[in-house]
Design an enzyme around this catalytic site. Structure first.
Site, PDB file in Angstrom:
ATOM      1  N   GLN A  90     -31.973  12.377  24.997  1.00  0.00           N
ATOM      2  CA  GLN A  90     -32.947  11.928  23.982  1.00  0.00           C
ATOM      3  C   GLN A  90     -34.272  11.515  24.633  1.00  0.00           C
ATOM      4  OE1 GLN A  90     -29.723  11.032  24.056  1.00  0.00           O
ATOM      5  NE2 GLN A  90     -28.920  10.519  22.036  1.00  0.00           N
ATOM      6  N   ASP A 106     -28.871  -0.264  18.547  1.00  0.00           N
ATOM      7  CA  ASP A 106     -28.102   0.253  17.409  1.00  0.00           C
ATOM      8  C   ASP A 106     -27.419  -0.867  16.648  1.00  0.00           C
ATOM      9  OD1 ASP A 106     -28.245   2.523  19.516  1.00  0.00           O
ATOM     10  OD2 ASP A 106     -27.904   3.436  17.557  1.00  0.00           O
ATOM     11  N   LYS A 128     -27.875   2.692  23.556  1.00  0.00           N
ATOM     12  CA  LYS A 128     -27.452   3.932  24.204  1.00  0.00           C
ATOM     13  C   LYS A 128     -26.838   3.665  25.575  1.00  0.00           C
ATOM     14  CE  LYS A 128     -27.516   7.202  22.836  1.00  0.00           C
ATOM     15  NZ  LYS A 128     -26.294   7.746  22.188  1.00  0.00           N
TER      16      LYS A 128
HETATM   17  O1  MRU Z   1     -27.085   8.452  19.708  1.00  0.00           O
HETATM   18  P1  MRU Z   1     -28.465   8.151  19.189  1.00  0.00           P
HETATM   19  O2  MRU Z   1     -29.493   9.111  19.659  1.00  0.00           O
HETATM   20  O3  MRU Z   1     -28.462   7.976  17.689  1.00  0.00           O
HETATM   21  O4  MRU Z   1     -28.788   6.750  19.822  1.00  0.00           O
HETATM   22  C1  MRU Z   1     -30.042   6.153  19.615  1.00  0.00           C
HETATM   23  C2  MRU Z   1     -30.251   4.936  20.406  1.00  0.00           C
HETATM   24  O5  MRU Z   1     -29.389   4.471  21.128  1.00  0.00           O
HETATM   25  C3  MRU Z   1     -31.521   4.225  20.186  1.00  0.00           C
HETATM   26  O6  MRU Z   1     -31.937   3.601  21.364  1.00  0.00           O
HETATM   27  C4  MRU Z   1     -31.278   3.173  19.105  1.00  0.00           C
HETATM   28  O7  MRU Z   1     -30.790   3.783  17.944  1.00  0.00           O
HETATM   29  C5  MRU Z   1     -32.453   2.422  18.759  1.00  0.00           C
HETATM   30  S1  MRU Z   1     -33.465   3.463  17.792  1.00  0.00           S
HETATM   31  C6  MRU Z   1     -34.775   2.671  17.175  1.00  0.00           C
END
Ligand code: MRU
Length: 359
Positions: A197, A238, A249
């Site tokens: 990401q 999250d 993450k």
């Molecule tokens: O697996 P993902 O891409 O949905 O994980 C996203 C993350 O871990 C972001 O850092 C988190 O959602 C914060 S987003 C504002």
């Protein structure tokens, strides 16, 4: 955010369908996809055409509206909520958005529910943009505190940017605000294995906005922190517990440890829908485990121009794919919310309570 001069949100309603930017194709291709059914919305979240906690919540709200369009009964609302809730387990925004829309629909006549659900989903999206704008203002104050005459180096992980929200991002909100205010910034972008990401999404959106940045392998973060190349870390979340444990993450915990060991402040941008007021201990948050294939294969644009996966691990080797980890509150310098910053000096729990007394 603007792409080639045109302002886009990451999700919107148009011509009787939910429109999203299909993030599985970025940065190679900007494709708008249409979601017209509950199934479409569940698939988009599960297979990460949309991802990032706030955008997952917004998509769930629209997914519920699509479900209600097909079946506006109480049973239909319950069924749609259950299906959407099962798509991804970690980001609490999903539950928050579904509970909010379902509560808003409860007193509404069945005949009026489809329109009401759409309105409620739209409200969640507008609110997300506003929360991120306010987080950006608070984060700008923090970044100014670390400003260097030449440039300020920020490290971020995953994508807590425009693409993870409806607009602006959470961790990036302050970065964009500082850049737009003329502050000289440089962002270290962790590539964020296995789904990249950082390398695919954060690098793309920072580049579009003209923010200087450098993509680094995840393993480089501790070295950057140890060699004075990072002034401040800002990540998203999250789910953050009321005690300030931060689920984000996979890899975030390691960055927080290295930041603490090297005296670098570690901040978390957390809009209130990502705070779980029912939980104390981050270890109680369900950590999503995704397919081993995401670890053993990597997808990218080939020299022929198509987007294709290639295998990088040997046939037969198993792989584990924990999507998130828990950073304990003791490693967090501050949690940046839309109402202000909870700091480690006052205690994160106390700070969150001060900012959200109604919770
Ligand atoms: O697996 P993902 O891409 O949905 O994980 C996203 C993350 O871990 C972001 O850092 C988190 O959602 C914060 S987003 C504002």
């Amino acid at each position: 955010m603007k792409i080639d001069g045109v302002h886009y949100r990451t999700i919107w309603w148009e011509d009787d369908a939910v429109r999203i930017i299909d993030q599985t194709l970025l940065p190679h291709e900007l494709r708008i996809a249409a979601l017209t059914t509950l199934d479409d919305a569940c698939r988009a979240i599960r297979f990460m055409q949309v991802r990032g906690a706030p955008l997952i919540g917004a998509t769930a709200a629209y997914g519920l509206a699509l479900g209600v369009r097909a079946d506006p009964s109480d049973a239909g609302v319950r069924h749609a909520c259950e299906r959407l809730l099962a798509t991804r387990p970690t980001a609490v925004n999903l539950r928050w958005a579904l509970e909010r829309v379902a509560a808003g629909l409860a007193p509404v006549d069945e005949a009026a529910r489809a329109a009401a659900a759409l309105r409620l989903a739209g409200e969640i999206c507008d609110e997300d943009v506003d929360l991120n704008r306010r987080i950006g203002e608070h984060a700008l104050g923090i970044l100014r505190g670390f400003a260097r005459p030449d440039k300020t180096n920020v490290l971020t992980h995953c994508n807590a940017g425009w693409l993870a929200t409806v607009d602006r991002g959470t961790a990036t909100a302050g970065i964009y605000a500082a850049h737009d205010a003329g502050m000289s910034l440089h962002v270290w972008v962790d590539e964020t294995r296995p789904r990249l990401q950082g390398a695919r999404l954060t690098a793309w959106e920072l580049g579009r906005h003209g923010v200087p940045h450098t993509v680094v392998p995840d393993g480089a973060a501790a070295h950057l922190l140890a060699t004075g190349r990072v002034d401040v870390v800002i990540v998203g979340t999250d789910r953050t517990t009321k005690a300030g444990d931060v689920v984000n993450k996979i890899g975030t915990y390691g960055i927080a440890l290295a930041a603490r060991d090297n005296g670098v402040p570690f901040y978390v941008a957390a809009p209130s829908p990502s705070i779980d007021w029912t939980l104390e201990d981050g270890r109680d948050v369900p950590i999503e485990e995704r397919s081993a294939d995401e670890v053993l294969r990597v997808s990218g644009r080939t020299d022929r121009g198509d987007i294709a996966p290639v295998r990088i691990g040997p046939e037969g080797s198993p792989a584990a794919n924990f999507a998130f980890d828990v950073t304990p509150a003791r490693l967090v310098t501050g949690i940046i919310t839309e109402r202000g910053v909870a700091t480690s000096e006052e205690g994160l729990r106390e700070g969150l309570r001060r900012l959200f007394p109604e919770r």
